[in-house]
Scaffold this motif. Sequence first.
Motif, PDB file in Angstrom:
ATOM      1  N   LEU A  87       0.821  -1.212   0.000  1.00 18.13           N
ATOM      2  CA  LEU A  87       0.000   0.000   0.000  1.00 18.13           C
ATOM      3  C   LEU A  87       0.855   1.262   0.000  1.00 18.13           C
ATOM      4  CD1 LEU A  87      -2.828  -1.051   2.467  1.00 18.13           C
ATOM      5  CD2 LEU A  87      -2.998  -0.780  -0.016  1.00 18.13           C
ATOM      6  N   SER A  88       1.994   1.235   0.667  1.00 15.02           N
ATOM      7  CA  SER A  88       2.839   2.432   0.664  1.00 15.02           C
ATOM      8  C   SER A  88       3.397   2.687  -0.737  1.00 15.02           C
ATOM      9  CB  SER A  88       3.962   2.309   1.687  1.00 15.02           C
ATOM     10  OG  SER A  88       4.900   1.333   1.304  1.00 15.02           O
ATOM     11  N   LYS A  89       3.675   1.625  -1.480  1.00 14.03           N
ATOM     12  CA  LYS A  89       4.128   1.807  -2.868  1.00 14.03           C
ATOM     13  C   LYS A  89       3.013   2.426  -3.697  1.00 14.03           C
ATOM     14  CE  LYS A  89       7.457  -1.972  -2.851  1.00 14.03           C
ATOM     15  NZ  LYS A  89       7.743  -3.321  -3.356  1.00 14.03           N
ATOM     16  N   LYS A  90       1.793   1.890  -3.546  1.00 16.44           N
ATOM     17  CA  LYS A  90       0.646   2.430  -4.293  1.00 16.44           C
ATOM     18  C   LYS A  90       0.397   3.872  -3.884  1.00 16.44           C
ATOM     19  CE  LYS A  90      -0.769  -1.113  -6.643  1.00 16.44           C
ATOM     20  NZ  LYS A  90      -0.886  -1.118  -8.079  1.00 16.44           N
ATOM     21  N   SER A  91       0.427   4.133  -2.582  1.00 20.27           N
ATOM     22  CA  SER A  91       0.189   5.481  -2.071  1.00 20.27           C
ATOM     23  C   SER A  91       1.277   6.423  -2.565  1.00 20.27           C
ATOM     24  CB  SER A  91       0.139   5.419  -0.547  1.00 20.27           C
ATOM     25  OG  SER A  91       0.542   6.596   0.031  1.00 20.27           O
ATOM     26  N   GLY A  92       2.505   5.913  -2.562  1.00 22.71           N
ATOM     27  CA  GLY A  92       3.609   6.730  -3.062  1.00 22.71           C
ATOM     28  C   GLY A  92       3.416   7.100  -4.523  1.00 22.71           C
ATOM     29  N   ARG A  93       2.959   6.185  -5.310  1.00 22.95           N
ATOM     30  CA  ARG A  93       2.700   6.484  -6.726  1.00 22.95           C
ATOM     31  C   ARG A  93       1.616   7.538  -6.862  1.00 22.95           C
ATOM     32  NH1 ARG A  93       2.224   0.543  -8.913  1.00 22.95           N
ATOM     33  NH2 ARG A  93       4.320  -0.123  -8.423  1.00 22.95           N
ATOM     34  N   HIS A  94       0.542   7.372  -6.073  1.00 18.36           N
ATOM     35  CA  HIS A  94      -0.546   8.348  -6.142  1.00 18.36           C
ATOM     36  C   HIS A  94      -0.079   9.732  -5.702  1.00 18.36           C
ATOM     37  CE1 HIS A  94      -3.188   4.632  -5.960  1.00 18.36           C
ATOM     38  NE2 HIS A  94      -3.535   5.217  -7.118  1.00 18.36           N
ATOM     39  N   GLU A  95       0.715   9.766  -4.635  1.00 17.65           N
ATOM     40  CA  GLU A  95       1.269  11.035  -4.165  1.00 17.65           C
ATOM     41  C   GLU A  95       2.129  11.665  -5.267  1.00 17.65           C
ATOM     42  OE1 GLU A  95       0.861  12.835  -1.299  1.00 17.65           O
ATOM     43  OE2 GLU A  95      -0.665  11.369  -0.751  1.00 17.65           O
ATOM     44  N   LEU A  96       2.903  10.838  -5.955  1.00 21.54           N
ATOM     45  CA  LEU A  96       3.733  11.331  -7.051  1.00 21.54           C
ATOM     46  C   LEU A  96       2.862  11.930  -8.158  1.00 21.54           C
ATOM     47  CD1 LEU A  96       6.628  11.483  -8.254  1.00 21.54           C
ATOM     48  CD2 LEU A  96       6.173   9.271  -9.309  1.00 21.54           C
ATOM     49  N   TYR A  97       1.784  11.239  -8.519  1.00 20.54           N
ATOM     50  CA  TYR A  97       0.863  11.754  -9.553  1.00 20.54           C
ATOM     51  C   TYR A  97       0.229  13.069  -9.104  1.00 20.54           C
ATOM     52  CZ  TYR A  97       1.198   7.179 -11.851  1.00 20.54           C
ATOM     53  OH  TYR A  97       1.656   6.045 -12.473  1.00 20.54           O
ATOM     54  N   PHE A  98      -0.246  13.102  -7.825  1.00 18.80           N
ATOM     55  CA  PHE A  98      -0.876  14.335  -7.332  1.00 18.80           C
ATOM     56  C   PHE A  98       0.146  15.490  -7.318  1.00 18.80           C
ATOM     57  CE2 PHE A  98      -4.026  11.550  -4.945  1.00 18.80           C
ATOM     58  CZ  PHE A  98      -5.060  11.820  -5.831  1.00 18.80           C
ATOM     59  N   ASN A  99       1.363  15.179  -6.928  1.00 13.28           N
ATOM     60  CA  ASN A  99       2.396  16.191  -6.904  1.00 13.28           C
ATOM     61  C   ASN A  99       2.668  16.732  -8.302  1.00 13.28           C
ATOM     62  OD1 ASN A  99       4.380  17.826  -5.835  1.00 13.28           O
ATOM     63  ND2 ASN A  99       5.971  16.268  -5.986  1.00 13.28           N
ATOM     64  N   ARG A 100       2.684  15.837  -9.303  1.00 12.05           N
ATOM     65  CA  ARG A 100       2.907  16.266 -10.678  1.00 12.05           C
ATOM     66  C   ARG A 100       1.760  17.148 -11.151  1.00 12.05           C
ATOM     67  NH1 ARG A 100       5.015  10.705 -13.482  1.00 12.05           N
ATOM     68  NH2 ARG A 100       7.011  10.622 -12.410  1.00 12.05           N
ATOM     69  N   ILE A 101       0.545  16.757 -10.782  1.00 14.27           N
ATOM     70  CA  ILE A 101      -0.634  17.516 -11.232  1.00 14.27           C
ATOM     71  C   ILE A 101      -0.613  18.898 -10.575  1.00 14.27           C
ATOM     72  CG2 ILE A 101      -3.144  17.650 -11.055  1.00 14.27           C
ATOM     73  CD1 ILE A 101      -3.202  14.589 -11.310  1.00 14.27           C
ATOM     74  N   GLN A 102      -0.288  18.978  -9.318  1.00 17.75           N
ATOM     75  CA  GLN A 102      -0.271  20.258  -8.612  1.00 17.75           C
ATOM     76  C   GLN A 102       0.842  21.178  -9.149  1.00 17.75           C
ATOM     77  OE1 GLN A 102       0.109  19.279  -4.474  1.00 17.75           O
ATOM     78  NE2 GLN A 102      -2.089  19.480  -4.111  1.00 17.75           N
TER      79      GLN A 102
END
Length: 104
Positions: A87-102
């Motif tokens: 889950l931390s890997k999945k969450s990390g990926r999502h955080e990375l995507y959100f960071n890119r979008i922001q």
Amino acid sequence: MMEQILKEIQQMNENFQQIDERFQKMDDRFEKLEEKMDHKFDMVAEQLDRMESTLDSVAKTANVDSIAILERIDKNTRSLNQDIEFLSKKSGRHELYFNRIQNS
């Protein structure tokens, strides 16, 4: 006079017999008391032996039960650790995507 002395001796003899009977009664009482105490001590010793064997068996059983519980906890913890890593890997990926979008 001699008759008086004989009476006194006879009286003393009777007194000694009475004292002897009293001592015999006391002796009998002490023997009964000793028997009762021996019986009670034997009962207490038996109870202590039973308690000791019970505690020994509980300690042995507790060790086996504790080991089984600890193994089960270890098994559950291992799978939880794997789940957390996933889950931390999945969450990390999502955080990375959100960071890119922001930041775009």
